[in-house]
Design a protein around this motif. Structure first.
Motif, PDB file in Angstrom:
ATOM      1  N   THR A   1       0.839  -1.198   0.000  1.00  0.00           N
ATOM      2  CA  THR A   1       0.000   0.000   0.000  1.00  0.00           C
ATOM      3  C   THR A   1       0.876   1.251   0.000  1.00  0.00           C
ATOM      4  O   THR A   1       1.817   1.374   0.775  1.00  0.00           O
ATOM      5  CB  THR A   1      -0.919   0.011   1.226  1.00  0.00           C
ATOM      6  N   GLY A   2       0.565   2.188  -0.883  1.00  0.00           N
ATOM      7  CA  GLY A   2       1.293   3.448  -0.927  1.00  0.00           C
ATOM      8  C   GLY A   2       2.541   3.427  -1.789  1.00  0.00           C
ATOM      9  O   GLY A   2       3.189   4.464  -1.945  1.00  0.00           O
ATOM     10  N   LEU A   3       2.894   2.263  -2.328  1.00  0.00           N
ATOM     11  CA  LEU A   3       4.071   2.176  -3.191  1.00  0.00           C
ATOM     12  C   LEU A   3       3.648   2.294  -4.654  1.00  0.00           C
ATOM     13  O   LEU A   3       2.558   1.863  -5.035  1.00  0.00           O
ATOM     14  CB  LEU A   3       4.800   0.848  -2.970  1.00  0.00           C
ATOM     15  N   ASP A   4       4.527   2.863  -5.486  1.00  0.00           N
ATOM     16  CA  ASP A   4       4.221   2.924  -6.908  1.00  0.00           C
ATOM     17  C   ASP A   4       4.249   1.521  -7.503  1.00  0.00           C
ATOM     18  O   ASP A   4       4.774   0.580  -6.904  1.00  0.00           O
ATOM     19  CB  ASP A   4       5.206   3.845  -7.636  1.00  0.00           C
ATOM     20  N   MET A   5       3.666   1.379  -8.682  1.00  0.00           N
ATOM     21  CA  MET A   5       3.462   0.053  -9.268  1.00  0.00           C
ATOM     22  C   MET A   5       4.773  -0.708  -9.454  1.00  0.00           C
ATOM     23  O   MET A   5       4.868  -1.899  -9.147  1.00  0.00           O
ATOM     24  CB  MET A   5       2.738   0.180 -10.611  1.00  0.00           C
ATOM     25  N   THR A   6       5.806  -0.032  -9.954  1.00  0.00           N
ATOM     26  CA  THR A   6       7.088  -0.701 -10.174  1.00  0.00           C
ATOM     27  C   THR A   6       7.670  -1.207  -8.859  1.00  0.00           C
ATOM     28  O   THR A   6       8.169  -2.335  -8.771  1.00  0.00           O
ATOM     29  CB  THR A   6       8.085   0.251 -10.857  1.00  0.00           C
ATOM     30  N   THR A   7       7.597  -0.365  -7.819  1.00  0.00           N
ATOM     31  CA  THR A   7       8.121  -0.764  -6.512  1.00  0.00           C
ATOM     32  C   THR A   7       7.283  -1.882  -5.905  1.00  0.00           C
ATOM     33  O   THR A   7       7.823  -2.790  -5.263  1.00  0.00           O
ATOM     34  CB  THR A   7       8.159   0.448  -5.562  1.00  0.00           C
ATOM     35  N   GLN A   8       5.971  -1.828  -6.096  1.00  0.00           N
ATOM     36  CA  GLN A   8       5.102  -2.903  -5.618  1.00  0.00           C
ATOM     37  C   GLN A   8       5.541  -4.245  -6.174  1.00  0.00           C
ATOM     38  O   GLN A   8       5.681  -5.225  -5.437  1.00  0.00           O
ATOM     39  CB  GLN A   8       3.647  -2.641  -6.035  1.00  0.00           C
ATOM     40  N   ILE A   9       5.738  -4.302  -7.477  1.00  0.00           N
ATOM     41  CA  ILE A   9       6.117  -5.558  -8.122  1.00  0.00           C
ATOM     42  C   ILE A   9       7.450  -6.056  -7.582  1.00  0.00           C
ATOM     43  O   ILE A   9       7.619  -7.247  -7.293  1.00  0.00           O
ATOM     44  CB  ILE A   9       6.170  -5.375  -9.655  1.00  0.00           C
ATOM     45  N   ARG A  10       8.390  -5.140  -7.409  1.00  0.00           N
ATOM     46  CA  ARG A  10       9.703  -5.532  -6.908  1.00  0.00           C
ATOM     47  C   ARG A  10       9.599  -6.085  -5.488  1.00  0.00           C
ATOM     48  O   ARG A  10      10.196  -7.122  -5.171  1.00  0.00           O
ATOM     49  CB  ARG A  10      10.643  -4.324  -6.925  1.00  0.00           C
ATOM     50  N   VAL A  11       8.846  -5.388  -4.634  1.00  0.00           N
ATOM     51  CA  VAL A  11       8.697  -5.833  -3.244  1.00  0.00           C
ATOM     52  C   VAL A  11       8.003  -7.196  -3.186  1.00  0.00           C
ATOM     53  O   VAL A  11       8.416  -8.092  -2.440  1.00  0.00           O
ATOM     54  CB  VAL A  11       7.923  -4.787  -2.418  1.00  0.00           C
ATOM     55  N   LEU A  12       6.950  -7.382  -3.989  1.00  0.00           N
ATOM     56  CA  LEU A  12       6.231  -8.662  -3.990  1.00  0.00           C
ATOM     57  C   LEU A  12       7.128  -9.801  -4.463  1.00  0.00           C
ATOM     58  O   LEU A  12       7.119 -10.888  -3.881  1.00  0.00           O
ATOM     59  CB  LEU A  12       4.995  -8.563  -4.882  1.00  0.00           C
ATOM     60  N   ASP A  13       7.894  -9.560  -5.517  1.00  0.00           N
ATOM     61  CA  ASP A  13       8.785 -10.604  -6.034  1.00  0.00           C
ATOM     62  C   ASP A  13       9.855 -10.969  -5.006  1.00  0.00           C
ATOM     63  O   ASP A  13      10.176 -12.149  -4.805  1.00  0.00           O
ATOM     64  CB  ASP A  13       9.431 -10.152  -7.340  1.00  0.00           C
ATOM     65  N   LEU A  14      10.418  -9.952  -4.349  1.00  0.00           N
ATOM     66  CA  LEU A  14      11.425 -10.214  -3.324  1.00  0.00           C
ATOM     67  C   LEU A  14      10.831 -10.973  -2.146  1.00  0.00           C
ATOM     68  O   LEU A  14      11.449 -11.899  -1.614  1.00  0.00           O
ATOM     69  CB  LEU A  14      12.034  -8.898  -2.844  1.00  0.00           C
ATOM     70  N   LEU A  15       9.644 -10.570  -1.725  1.00  0.00           N
ATOM     71  CA  LEU A  15       8.990 -11.237  -0.604  1.00  0.00           C
ATOM     72  C   LEU A  15       8.741 -12.707  -0.921  1.00  0.00           C
ATOM     73  O   LEU A  15       9.084 -13.592  -0.122  1.00  0.00           O
ATOM     74  CB  LEU A  15       7.665 -10.536  -0.294  1.00  0.00           C
TER      75      LEU A  15
END
Length: 336
Positions: free
Chosen positions: A198-212
């Motif tokens: 929540t609150g992250l831009d789309m590119t950062t969201q994808i990166r965080v989800l993939d890392l998680l």
């Protein structure tokens, strides 16, 4: 034993054992205006090493489900019905010392607001080191080396620089990766993620989800991920539960939920997500019901295009459709 699964050794005997089980969980919060019932019979199982997603509109009970798992109730709140079990043992019966051990070393949380979830007075290094030492090994040297390693795993190019920073010196995406590092430092068997993008831009969201997803998998841990965004949930979860008005109304394999869900609410969410180029955004008519009353009948029926007379007369039946596919609806299996 794999790193990150100190609480549970995953082998052929434990892989099929339920890690976490919620059965008929009810929560009541006593407020000045009267009681509120955010959970009204939640049933959910999580197995070792699996990824589960919960999706639903705001107010559907997702975050309160995570709170019930950790027994972190808001003021005036209490678990008033059902059972929460960890490896077959009741979480509701844990004493203070057992509960402290359960939180963190067994089950860890990644919170929604990454910056406010961190202590503003402590450096990144101090926070990760303290979490590691509290839950795994009381050695500064080992903890500090782990802090560097986990930040490197989370794609920080210069971990030594990040370790010396304070939360206000981090971007939202960096802060959320530090929160993931904190959760992993506890060595849990299950990680709870409360809308972590929540609150992250789309590119950062994808990166965080993939890392998680990558780091949870590398540690053989399980993940329970919640979001109002079906796309985000589908990116990391192999099994998906659809929540509405304090209940999981449908649960099943990701492929089934994303292609042919059975519950009308799940279908409506899917239609809102699957927009074609040029189409206007869609919404589900009506609002999520207030939780000031308890629902013995279907809480979705006032918004449902498939409403039948039985919906206004009888409590919801449970249909077990196989392959861990469960439906809470009068329509039943085979409905198109």
């Amino acid at each position: 034993m794999p790193v990150g699964t100190e609480g549970v050794s995953i082998n052929s005997d434990t892989a099929n054992e339920t890690l976490l089980s919620l059965s008929g969980v009810e929560v009541t919060i006593n407020t000045i205006s009267g009681p509120v019932h955010p959970l009204q019979g939640v049933d959910l199982d999580v197995f070792p090493g699996e990824t589960v997603g919960l999706v639903g509109e705001s107010g559907s009970g997702k975050s309160m489900t995570l709170r019930s798992i950790l027994r972190l109730m808001p003021p005036g709140g209490a678990i008033t019905g059902g059972a929460v079990k960890w490896l077959g043992n009741s979480v509701l019966n844990l004493d203070a010392d057992e509960l402290q051990s359960y939180r963190g070393s067994q089950v860890a949380m990644i919170y929604q607001n990454p910056v406010s979830a961190l202590d503003p007075m402590l450096s990144v290094e101090r926070q990760i080191v303290d979490a590691f030492k509290a839950n795994r090994e009381n050695s500064d040297g080992v903890a500090e080396e782990y802090a560097r390693d986990v930040l490197r795993d989370l794609e920080f190019g210069n971990p030594d620089v990040i370790l010396k920073r304070y939360p206000h010196q981090l971007s939202g995406g960096m802060a959320q990766r530090v929160n993931i590092a904190l959760a992993l430092a506890c060595g849990p068997s299950l990680i709870l993620a409360d809308e972590p993008t929540t609150g992250l831009d789309m590119t950062t969201q994808i990166r965080v989800l993939d890392l998680l997803e990558r780091q949870v998998s590398a540690r053989n841990a399980a993940l329970l991920f919640i979001s109002h965004d079906l796309r985000a949930v589908s990116r990391v979860a192999r099994n998906i539960g659809i929540m509405y008005a304090g209940q999981v109304v449908e649960f099943g394999p990701r492929e089934r939920i994303l292609t042919n869900p059975s519950h009308p609410y799940a279908r409506a969410l899917l239609e809102c997500m699957n927009l074609r180029t040029g189409e206007r955004p869609r919404s589900i008519p009506g609002l999520v019901p207030q939780m000031t009353e308890e629902y013995n009948l279907c809480a979705f029926r006032n918004r449902c295009s498939s409403r039948m007379a039985v919906c206004d007369e009888q409590p919801l039946p449970v249909h077990n459709l196989g392959e861990r596919h469960r439906l809470l609806c009068h329509l039943g299996p085979g409905h198109d």
